[in-house]
Design an enzyme around this catalytic site. Structure first.
Site, short mmCIF file in Angstrom:
data_model
loop_
_atom_site.label_atom_id
_atom_site.label_comp_id
_atom_site.label_asym_id
_atom_site.label_seq_id
_atom_site.Cartn_x
_atom_site.Cartn_y
_atom_site.Cartn_z
N HIS A 1 0.76 -1.11 0.08
CA HIS A 1 0.10 0.10 -0.09
C HIS A 1 0.91 1.23 0.04
CE1 HIS A 1 -3.14 -2.60 2.10
NE2 HIS A 1 -3.57 -2.29 0.83
N ARG B 1 -2.53 -5.95 -8.35
CA ARG B 1 -1.37 -6.79 -7.87
C ARG B 1 -1.07 -8.10 -9.04
NH1 ARG B 1 -3.55 -7.99 -2.16
NH2 ARG B 1 -5.05 -7.44 -3.36
N SER C 1 -3.38 -7.93 2.86
CA SER C 1 -3.66 -7.74 4.45
C SER C 1 -4.21 -8.84 4.97
CB SER C 1 -4.71 -6.68 4.46
OG SER C 1 -4.26 -5.28 4.15
#
Ligand code: ADP
Length: 159
Positions: free
Chosen positions: A17, A90, A128
């Site tokens: 991030h 990604r 995450s």
């Protein structure tokens, strides 16, 4: 002023991030990192904790501000005078989800565009979810998250 926002849950903020924020900050006068409150997901960190961690992790980038928000990202973008929403991509697996969000946002607010940025290859694998799992198993979080996030995760999963 060219301003863009980067909305997300950031539960927690990862080095991937931060990499996206750093890249975006080179191309806009101001980036508003927008931390989502109610997302439909239950989160490990509270909104206040996630926001504070984002603030600490982005303190080295002068043209980044961090805000929390509830509701639609496009409403947040409009009210903060952001014509662009930044999202990170990604892998191909992100694409379908991100495409549907981007098209929905376009339908909701046609003057706001989504801009996708790709992180440096060393952050491509990070999510995450994986970070929370590594932290829970007390694995080594080096290079995956900023230092303050690592400390906060170690605290959360302390016996
Ligand atoms: P969401 O907004 O779906 O809750 P996150 O808060 O995890 O997702 O992420 C916000 C944005 O950052 C999304 O566009 C996501 O694809 C992107 N992102 C997540 N992890 C990374 C990473 N490692 N590198 C680059 N972008 C990422």
């Amino acid at each position: 002023m060219r301003r863009a926002c980067y909305p997300g849950t950031f539960d927690p903020l990862s080095s991937g991030h931060v990499n996206i924020v750093e890249k975006a900050a080179l191309h806009f006068d101001e980036i508003v990192l927008a931390v989502a409150g109610v997302t439909g997901k239950s989160t490990l960190f509270t909104l206040e904790e996630r926001t504070e961690l984002c603030q600490k992790a982005c303190a080295h980038i002068p043209n980044v501000i961090v805000k929390s928000f509830d509701g639609l990202a496009v409403e947040f973008a409009k009210s903060h005078d952001c014509k662009i929403i930044i999202r990170g991509l990604r892998a191909v697996s992100d694409f379908e989800y991100e495409l549907s969000i981007a098209l929905t946002n376009k339908k909701l607010e046609k003057c706001i565009e989504t801009l996708f940025l790709i992180p440096s290859y060393r952050y491509l694998y990070l999510s995450s979810t994986i970070i929370r799992q590594v932290a829970q198993a007390r694995g080594n979080l080096a290079d995956m998250v900023p230092d303050d996030v690592r400390l906060a995760l170690e605290n959360k999963f302390k016996k």
